[in-house]
Scaffold this motif. Structure first.
Motif, PDB file in Angstrom:
ATOM      1  N   ARG A 281       0.778  -1.246   0.000  1.00 24.51           N
ATOM      2  CA  ARG A 281       0.000   0.000   0.000  1.00 24.51           C
ATOM      3  C   ARG A 281       0.801   1.282   0.000  1.00 24.51           C
ATOM      4  N   GLU A 282       2.040   1.257   0.444  1.00 24.37           N
ATOM      5  CA  GLU A 282       2.934   2.403   0.599  1.00 24.37           C
ATOM      6  C   GLU A 282       2.589   3.291   1.802  1.00 24.37           C
ATOM      7  N   LEU A 283       1.318   3.536   2.056  1.00 21.85           N
ATOM      8  CA  LEU A 283       0.898   4.420   3.146  1.00 21.85           C
ATOM      9  C   LEU A 283      -0.112   3.681   4.015  1.00 21.85           C
ATOM     10  N   ILE A 284       0.199   3.534   5.311  1.00 24.21           N
ATOM     11  CA  ILE A 284      -0.717   2.825   6.209  1.00 24.21           C
ATOM     12  C   ILE A 284      -0.906   3.599   7.506  1.00 24.21           C
ATOM     13  N   LYS A 285      -2.026   3.296   8.150  1.00 24.70           N
ATOM     14  CA  LYS A 285      -2.340   3.891   9.446  1.00 24.70           C
ATOM     15  C   LYS A 285      -2.452   2.768  10.464  1.00 24.70           C
ATOM     16  N   ILE A 286      -1.867   3.002  11.650  1.00 30.42           N
ATOM     17  CA  ILE A 286      -1.867   2.021  12.732  1.00 30.42           C
ATOM     18  C   ILE A 286      -2.505   2.666  13.955  1.00 30.42           C
ATOM     19  N   SER A 287      -3.338   1.905  14.634  1.00 27.21           N
ATOM     20  CA  SER A 287      -3.983   2.380  15.851  1.00 27.21           C
ATOM     21  C   SER A 287      -3.320   1.711  17.059  1.00 27.21           C
ATOM     22  N   VAL A 288      -2.997   2.515  18.072  1.00 26.08           N
ATOM     23  CA  VAL A 288      -2.431   1.988  19.312  1.00 26.08           C
ATOM     24  C   VAL A 288      -3.568   1.933  20.335  1.00 26.08           C
ATOM     25  N   LEU A 289      -3.853   0.752  20.828  1.00 29.44           N
ATOM     26  CA  LEU A 289      -4.972   0.565  21.740  1.00 29.44           C
ATOM     27  C   LEU A 289      -4.662   1.101  23.142  1.00 29.44           C
ATOM     28  N   GLN A 290      -5.729   1.298  23.915  1.00 28.69           N
ATOM     29  CA  GLN A 290      -5.593   1.844  25.275  1.00 28.69           C
ATOM     30  C   GLN A 290      -4.759   0.947  26.182  1.00 28.69           C
ATOM     31  N   ASN A 291      -4.826  -0.385  25.969  1.00 27.26           N
ATOM     32  CA  ASN A 291      -4.108  -1.289  26.865  1.00 27.26           C
ATOM     33  C   ASN A 291      -2.621  -1.418  26.529  1.00 27.26           C
ATOM     34  N   CYS A 292      -2.137  -0.705  25.518  1.00 26.68           N
ATOM     35  CA  CYS A 292      -0.711  -0.684  25.181  1.00 26.68           C
ATOM     36  C   CYS A 292      -0.044   0.400  26.020  1.00 26.68           C
ATOM     37  N   MET A 293       0.918  -0.003  26.835  1.00 24.50           N
ATOM     38  CA  MET A 293       1.552   0.936  27.759  1.00 24.50           C
ATOM     39  C   MET A 293       2.716   1.712  27.134  1.00 24.50           C
ATOM     40  N   ASP A 294       3.097   1.369  25.900  1.00 28.10           N
ATOM     41  CA  ASP A 294       4.214   2.048  25.246  1.00 28.10           C
ATOM     42  C   ASP A 294       3.773   3.372  24.634  1.00 28.10           C
ATOM     43  N   ASP A 295       4.725   4.283  24.508  1.00 30.27           N
ATOM     44  CA  ASP A 295       4.476   5.590  23.918  1.00 30.27           C
ATOM     45  C   ASP A 295       4.293   5.455  22.406  1.00 30.27           C
ATOM     46  N   PRO A 296       3.203   5.994  21.837  1.00 35.67           N
ATOM     47  CA  PRO A 296       2.979   5.888  20.392  1.00 35.67           C
ATOM     48  C   PRO A 296       4.131   6.452  19.545  1.00 35.67           C
ATOM     49  N   ASN A 297       4.764   7.533  20.025  1.00 35.91           N
ATOM     50  CA  ASN A 297       5.892   8.104  19.276  1.00 35.91           C
ATOM     51  C   ASN A 297       7.061   7.122  19.216  1.00 35.91           C
ATOM     52  N   GLU A 298       7.322   6.449  20.323  1.00 31.93           N
ATOM     53  CA  GLU A 298       8.397   5.463  20.373  1.00 31.93           C
ATOM     54  C   GLU A 298       8.049   4.247  19.501  1.00 31.93           C
ATOM     55  N   LEU A 299       6.795   3.809  19.553  1.00 33.03           N
ATOM     56  CA  LEU A 299       6.359   2.690  18.704  1.00 33.03           C
ATOM     57  C   LEU A 299       6.505   3.044  17.225  1.00 33.03           C
ATOM     58  N   ALA A 300       6.134   4.266  16.861  1.00 30.75           N
ATOM     59  CA  ALA A 300       6.245   4.710  15.466  1.00 30.75           C
ATOM     60  C   ALA A 300       7.697   4.698  15.020  1.00 30.75           C
ATOM     61  N   ARG A 301       8.593   5.194  15.872  1.00 35.61           N
ATOM     62  CA  ARG A 301      10.014   5.223  15.543  1.00 35.61           C
ATOM     63  C   ARG A 301      10.564   3.809  15.356  1.00 35.61           C
ATOM     64  N   MET A 302      10.202   2.915  16.287  1.00 34.03           N
ATOM     65  CA  MET A 302      10.676   1.529  16.203  1.00 34.03           C
ATOM     66  C   MET A 302      10.125   0.823  14.963  1.00 34.03           C
ATOM     67  N   ALA A 303       8.833   1.005  14.679  1.00 34.66           N
ATOM     68  CA  ALA A 303       8.218   0.363  13.512  1.00 34.66           C
ATOM     69  C   ALA A 303       8.864   0.865  12.225  1.00 34.66           C
ATOM     70  N   ALA A 304       9.111   2.163  12.141  1.00 36.25           N
ATOM     71  CA  ALA A 304       9.735   2.735  10.951  1.00 36.25           C
ATOM     72  C   ALA A 304      11.163   2.206  10.776  1.00 36.25           C
ATOM     73  N   GLU A 305      11.879   2.110  11.881  1.00 36.45           N
ATOM     74  CA  GLU A 305      13.249   1.605  11.838  1.00 36.45           C
ATOM     75  C   GLU A 305      13.284   0.141  11.383  1.00 36.45           C
TER      76      GLU A 305
END
Length: 97
Positions: free
Chosen positions: A42-66
């Motif tokens: 798809r090239e462009l995707i959106k991911i939702s971080v659920l309430q029960n995830c204790m990790d920071d969304p910014n950190e998750l985004a950085r890790m996923a991109a890496e």
């Protein structure tokens, strides 16, 4: 990525629904593989971080991109948008110069 290109991708992402949800398991190798596969398709995707995830969304985004060799377009609240230029030229997103 220039600010003009990022703004263009943000506009495209507005109409997207999240295709992945990250929960209390956070970013597992299985999630990472699935995200990489979706980015290829798809090239462009959106991911939702659920309430029960204790990790920071910014950190998750950085890790996923890496891990998927993609780029973070934006993180708003608990929504992450990732972009990776595809190899298939038929359905390629044309970025402004």
């Amino acid at each position: 990525m220039t600010s003009k290109q990022r703004a263009y991708l943000k506009g495209l992402a507005m109409n997207l629904d999240p295709i992945f949800q990250l929960g209390k398991g956070s970013l597992t190798p299985e999630n990472t593989a699935a995200i990489a596969e979706a980015l290829e398709a798809r090239e462009l995707i959106k991911i939702s971080v659920l309430q029960n995830c204790m990790d920071d969304p910014n950190e998750l985004a950085r890790m996923a991109a890496e891990r998927t060799h993609s780029q973070v377009v934006q993180v708003i609240g608990k929504k992450i948008v990732l972009y990776k230029e595809g190899k298939d030229h038929k359905k390629k997103i044309e970025l402004p110069k």
